[in-house]
Design an enzyme around this catalytic site. Structure first.
Site, PDB file in Angstrom:
ATOM      1  N   HIS A 157      -3.036  -5.992   2.719  1.00  0.00           N
ATOM      2  CA  HIS A 157      -2.543  -7.375   2.722  1.00  0.00           C
ATOM      3  C   HIS A 157      -2.712  -8.082   1.377  1.00  0.00           C
ATOM      4  O   HIS A 157      -2.270  -9.218   1.230  1.00  0.00           O
ATOM      5  CB  HIS A 157      -3.253  -8.188   3.808  1.00  0.00           C
ATOM      6  CG  HIS A 157      -2.900  -7.731   5.184  1.00  0.00           C
ATOM      7  ND1 HIS A 157      -1.764  -8.136   5.842  1.00  0.00           N
ATOM      8  CD2 HIS A 157      -3.518  -6.863   6.017  1.00  0.00           C
ATOM      9  CE1 HIS A 157      -1.702  -7.547   7.023  1.00  0.00           C
ATOM     10  NE2 HIS A 157      -2.759  -6.769   7.154  1.00  0.00           N
ATOM     11  N   SER A 159      -7.288  -8.350   7.812  1.00  0.00           N
ATOM     12  CA  SER A 159      -5.966  -8.521   8.397  1.00  0.00           C
ATOM     13  C   SER A 159      -5.917  -9.565   9.505  1.00  0.00           C
ATOM     14  O   SER A 159      -4.876 -10.162   9.744  1.00  0.00           O
ATOM     15  CB  SER A 159      -5.441  -7.178   8.912  1.00  0.00           C
ATOM     16  OG  SER A 159      -6.364  -6.583   9.804  1.00  0.00           O
ATOM     17  N   LYS A 214       4.177  -4.178   3.894  1.00  0.00           N
ATOM     18  CA  LYS A 214       3.832  -5.591   4.087  1.00  0.00           C
ATOM     19  C   LYS A 214       4.510  -6.428   3.010  1.00  0.00           C
ATOM     20  O   LYS A 214       5.705  -6.639   3.094  1.00  0.00           O
ATOM     21  CB  LYS A 214       2.326  -5.717   4.170  1.00  0.00           C
ATOM     22  CG  LYS A 214       1.903  -5.156   5.537  1.00  0.00           C
ATOM     23  CD  LYS A 214       0.466  -4.960   5.789  1.00  0.00           C
ATOM     24  CE  LYS A 214       0.315  -4.437   7.221  1.00  0.00           C
ATOM     25  NZ  LYS A 214      -0.878  -3.640   7.426  1.00  0.00           N
TER      26      LYS A 214
HETATM   27  C1  LIG Z   1      -1.291  -2.581   8.260  1.00  0.00           C
HETATM   28  C2  LIG Z   1      -2.595  -2.086   7.750  1.00  0.00           C
HETATM   29  C3  LIG Z   1      -2.795  -0.720   7.512  1.00  0.00           C
HETATM   30  C4  LIG Z   1      -1.789   0.321   7.916  1.00  0.00           C
HETATM   31  O1  LIG Z   1      -0.706   0.353   7.058  1.00  0.00           O
HETATM   32  P1  LIG Z   1       0.655   0.985   7.594  1.00  0.00           P
HETATM   33  O2  LIG Z   1       1.392   1.344   6.348  1.00  0.00           O
HETATM   34  O3  LIG Z   1       1.315  -0.059   8.403  1.00  0.00           O
HETATM   35  O4  LIG Z   1       0.283   2.191   8.405  1.00  0.00           O
HETATM   36  C5  LIG Z   1      -3.983  -0.328   6.949  1.00  0.00           C
HETATM   37  N1  LIG Z   1      -4.946  -1.227   6.645  1.00  0.00           N
HETATM   38  C6  LIG Z   1      -4.795  -2.533   6.880  1.00  0.00           C
HETATM   39  C7  LIG Z   1      -5.892  -3.480   6.520  1.00  0.00           C
HETATM   40  C8  LIG Z   1      -3.620  -3.007   7.445  1.00  0.00           C
HETATM   41  O5  LIG Z   1      -3.482  -4.306   7.720  1.00  0.00           O
END
Ligand SMILES: *Cc1c(COP(=O)(O)O)cnc(C)c1O
Length: 398
Positions: free
Chosen positions: A210, A182, A242
């Site tokens: 992602h 991320s 996302k």
């Molecule tokens: C954003 C993210 C999460 C968490 O997801 P949410 O649905 O926002 O709680 C988990 N793992 C990674 C790698 C992320 O970037």
């Protein structure tokens, strides 16, 4: 007396963050999540959103939410195992499983909670959960909540992972990695990780927050990018907040894993099911991905290539990433913050990412690209990045 002690500690903590340029603050966004956005009362071009395909304000999604609010109300009313599991949730799980080619999928309220679930539910004392050092915080929290031994290997270093396996007496092995990292934007070496996992009879777990919606065939994610599928020894988490522009997450895997999560995962059992309107938005986003992936993704890819080419020509220190996450490595926290502030004054939102999100001294500007950006917006942010970078280098040498 007590409260004074507590307050003094909170104030001291804040002071310490201030001296290290580590205070974070929230911006108040005053408009729809689009590239041109109202931020703290002014308008900026936003390069920090995870809305990679621009779906979060898509008319079809908005229509689905409005329509379902009329027919289903607003809240699910209970957790899944009580009476909150509505036919909408069930249909969406089937659609998600079908899309990624898994036996079953299970909806979670967030990716954070899905990651807690997998770590806690499938591991026993004596097992080993082995993580890439740059894995997301939610995976680390999950590993620490589990009874298993928790070890980390050097970023994307499969040889080091094997050394860790050999040097740690364990029962079962769980190998855990972000699909797309991320804060770096690079992609996990999934083929080698799977081979390692098979060699030691492990379970490979890919957090594809992602990658889902962006990489692979039709946006099926990082596993698909490597021609792999969810199988008996690979699980994936996809998030819906996302690239899909909504909210929520799912775990996809073999039926036996999904059943175990339903029976034992505390972050699944002890929380209210997703609101039906949110499920409706997710289903509409998946439908949009299925029908429009080609055009959305070609726009996104064109933007990524355009940004990378131009940034390289300007000599900006990009990290090796082919994904929408394009970090510019700065180093010192203070410099990254100064650049981000200069960018903000020029009308661009590009956050400085600092420790503890990344290692100390590895502060960076994290540019996140979207299919919704125009080439003009990308050229403009590059000009501003270049000016801020030059300024910062002059200050460093002064
Ligand atoms: C954003 C993210 C999460 C968490 O997801 P949410 O649905 O926002 O709680 C988990 N793992 C990674 C790698 C992320 O970037």
């Amino acid at each position: 007396m007590n409260s004074t002690v507590w307050q003094a500690e909170m104030v001291a903590r804040h002071r310490s963050r201030e001296t290290q340029f580590l205070v974070r603050s929230r911006r108040n966004m005053g408009s729809v999540q689009q590239p041109f956005i109202e931020c703290d009362g002014g308008w900026v071009t936003n390069f920090s959103s995870n809305d990679y395909l621009g779906l979060s304000s898509h008319p079809k999604l908005i229509e689905a939410v409005a329509d379902h609010a009329q027919h289903w109300g607003v809240g699910a009313g209970a957790s899944h195992l009580v009476c909150g599991h509505q036919t909408l949730h069930h249909l969406f799980e089937e659609e998600l499983a079908d899309f990624v080619g898994a036996e079953r999928a299970l909806l979670f309220s967030t990716g954070y909670m899905a990651n807690l679930a997998i770590n806690v539910a499938s591991l026993n004392r004596g097992d080993l959960t082995l993580h890439d050092r740059l894995n997301h915080a939610s995976l680390i929290d999950g590993a620490q909540l589990s009874a298993a031994q928790f070890k980390r290997y050097q970023h994307v270093n499969v040889e080091h992972a094997e050394q860790r396996i050999l040097s740690t007496a364990h029962n079962k092995l769980q190998l855990v990695s972000d699909g797309v990292f991320s804060m770096d934007g690079d992609i996990a070496p999934v083929t080698d990780l799977q081979a390692l996992s098979i060699k030691y009879h492990g379970l490979l777990f890919i957090d594809d927050a992602h990658g889902f919606g962006v990489l692979g065939k039709g946006g099926r994610g990082t596993l698909s990018h490597f021609d792999k599928k969810v199988t008996g020894d690979i699980l994936m988490v996809g998030t819906l907040g996302k690239a899909l522009g909504c909210f929520g997450a799912f775990v996809a895997g073999d039926a036996c894993f999904i059943e175990e999560l339903i029976q034992s995962a505390r972050s699944y059992i002890y929380t209210t099911a997703l609101p039906p309107t949110v499920v409706a938005a997710g289903r509409a986003a998946l439908a949009q991905l299925k029908s429009d992936y080609f055009s959305l993704n070609s726009q996104l890819q064109a933007n990524i290539e355009h940004f990378k080419d131009a940034a390289q020509q300007l000599g900006l220190p990009l990290l090796p990433s082919i994904t929408p996450i394009q970090p510019i490595l700065i180093g010192a926290e203070k410099d990254a913050v100064a650049m981000s502030e200069q960018l903000s004054e020029s009308g661009f939102l590009v956050p400085a990412i600092r420790t503890p999100t990344v290692a100390k001294g590895q502060a960076r500007l994290r540019v996140a690209l979207s299919a919704a950006h125009t080439p003009y917006q990308i050229d403009a942010v590059l000009d501003a990045l270049f000016a801020a970078y030059q300024n910062c280098q002059q200050d460093c040498c002064a």
